[in-house]
Design an enzyme around this catalytic site. Structure first.
Site, short mmCIF file in Angstrom:
data_model
loop_
_atom_site.label_atom_id
_atom_site.label_comp_id
_atom_site.label_asym_id
_atom_site.label_seq_id
_atom_site.Cartn_x
_atom_site.Cartn_y
_atom_site.Cartn_z
N ASN A 78 0.81 -1.21 0.00
CA ASN A 78 0.00 0.00 0.00
C ASN A 78 0.85 1.27 0.00
O ASN A 78 0.41 2.30 -0.50
CB ASN A 78 -0.92 0.00 1.22
N THR A 79 2.05 1.18 0.55
CA THR A 79 2.92 2.35 0.67
C THR A 79 4.12 2.26 -0.26
O THR A 79 4.48 3.23 -0.93
CB THR A 79 3.42 2.51 2.12
N ASN A 80 4.74 1.08 -0.31
CA ASN A 80 5.95 0.90 -1.12
C ASN A 80 5.85 -0.35 -1.99
O ASN A 80 5.08 -1.27 -1.71
CB ASN A 80 7.18 0.75 -0.21
N TYR A 89 -7.15 -21.36 5.91
CA TYR A 89 -8.11 -20.28 6.08
C TYR A 89 -9.48 -20.74 5.56
O TYR A 89 -9.56 -21.55 4.64
CB TYR A 89 -7.66 -19.04 5.31
N ALA A 105 -1.33 -11.90 -0.55
CA ALA A 105 -0.25 -12.60 -1.24
C ALA A 105 1.09 -12.37 -0.56
O ALA A 105 1.95 -13.26 -0.56
CB ALA A 105 -0.19 -12.15 -2.69
N ASP A 106 1.30 -11.18 0.01
CA ASP A 106 2.56 -10.91 0.70
C ASP A 106 2.69 -11.77 1.95
O ASP A 106 3.80 -12.23 2.29
CB ASP A 106 2.67 -9.43 1.05
N ARG A 107 1.58 -12.02 2.63
CA ARG A 107 1.61 -12.89 3.80
C ARG A 107 1.97 -14.32 3.41
O ARG A 107 2.74 -14.99 4.11
CB ARG A 107 0.27 -12.85 4.52
N ASP A 136 4.70 -9.49 10.10
CA ASP A 136 5.11 -8.47 9.13
C ASP A 136 4.70 -7.11 9.69
O ASP A 136 3.52 -6.81 9.83
CB ASP A 136 4.43 -8.71 7.79
N THR A 169 2.57 -1.38 6.98
CA THR A 169 1.46 -0.43 7.11
C THR A 169 0.45 -0.96 8.10
O THR A 169 -0.09 -0.23 8.93
CB THR A 169 0.79 -0.20 5.73
#
Length: 255
Positions: free
Chosen positions: A9-11, A99, A107-109, A128, A131
């Site tokens: 969301n930020t980078n 889940y 996806a990053d998780r 992690d 943000t």
């Protein structure tokens, strides 16, 4: 050579891999640029590192920012002449995701958990600190059973300064004492030690609930170093965890 992109969301973090070796990692802001504009950034960043686009044989993307998905897919197809992999349904990860709706899991998780499991073993709790702050639980059998999402340190600090007219923005550095003598040190203490206390409490609660008292705690993200300074709850800090996970997933699925 493989490029990996973690679009947040930020980078946007980009990694350059030769086999299993991360040779370079670079960072760009997540803004509404066109694919052509991002290509110029990527090309220039690679050029500084002595990498030509012709050296790149593949790419993989994880994204929690849907607005940029097509932009990067189009950029890679146009300028590298191949279609990138995208972390999601259909790709092998080596984990059993438990889940209720696996499509809801960022996806990053997934990428961070893949790297933690493959590189550091399990059972594990993967944190992690970005943000948002995410907690992910991996059993000894490689099951990603669930987790938690909480506020991020930077977003909490910004919200506090924005909501209270007389409170300034403060540098996120660990104060010497919990009892501050100025407004700045009061805020640093409350924000930073309060955040670290939240992380500690969540880890202890997760370990007890999951019956994993000896789980390794693996942390990544820009704030993980701050947590590690003021707490002993983290066993391993790996700021490149997500990028390494993306490369592992790419290699699992390459033809």
């Amino acid at each position: 050579m493989v490029l990996v992109f973690d679009i947040g969301n930020t980078n946007i973090k980009m990694g350059v891999f030769r086999g299993d070796e991360l040779t370079d990692s670079l960072r760009m802001a997540s803004t509404n640029k066109t694919g052509d504009e991002y290509w110029l950034l990527v090309r220039d960043l690679l050029s500084v590192k002595g990498v030509s686009s012709s050296d790149v044989e593949g790419a993989i993307i994880s994204s929690v920012n849907p607005n940029l998905n097509y932009t990067f897919e189009h950029m890679i197809e146009t300028y590298f002449s191949f279609k990138p992999m995208t972390v999601g349904a259909g790709l092998k990860t080596g984990l059993h995701i438990k889940y209720d709706n696996p499509r809801e899991l960022g996806a990053d998780r997934v990428a961070g958990c893949v790297a933690a499991y493959k590189l550091y073993g399990a059972p594990a709790i993967v944190i992690d600190c970005g943000t948002a702050t995410t907690f992910n639980v991996i059993t000894a059998d490689g099951e990603l059973t669930g987790g938690a999402i909480s506020f991020g340190l930077k977003s909490a600090a910004e919200a506090l300064a924005k909501s209270a007219a007389r409170l300034p923005k403060v540098e996120l550095s660990v104060p010497a004492r919990a009892i501050g003598k100025t407004t700045i040190t009061n805020m640093q203490s409350g924000i930073i030690f309060g955040y670290c206390g939240m992380v500690e409490a969540m880890v202890k609660r997760i370990k007890a609930e999951a019956g994993m008292p000896n789980a390794k705690v693996v942390a990544t993200g820009g704030i993980s170093d701050i947590v590690n300074q003021c707490s002993d709850i983290i066993d391993i800090v790996d700021r490149t965890l997500t990028l390494r996970g993306l490369n592992i997933i790419y290699n699992m699925n390459r033809k």
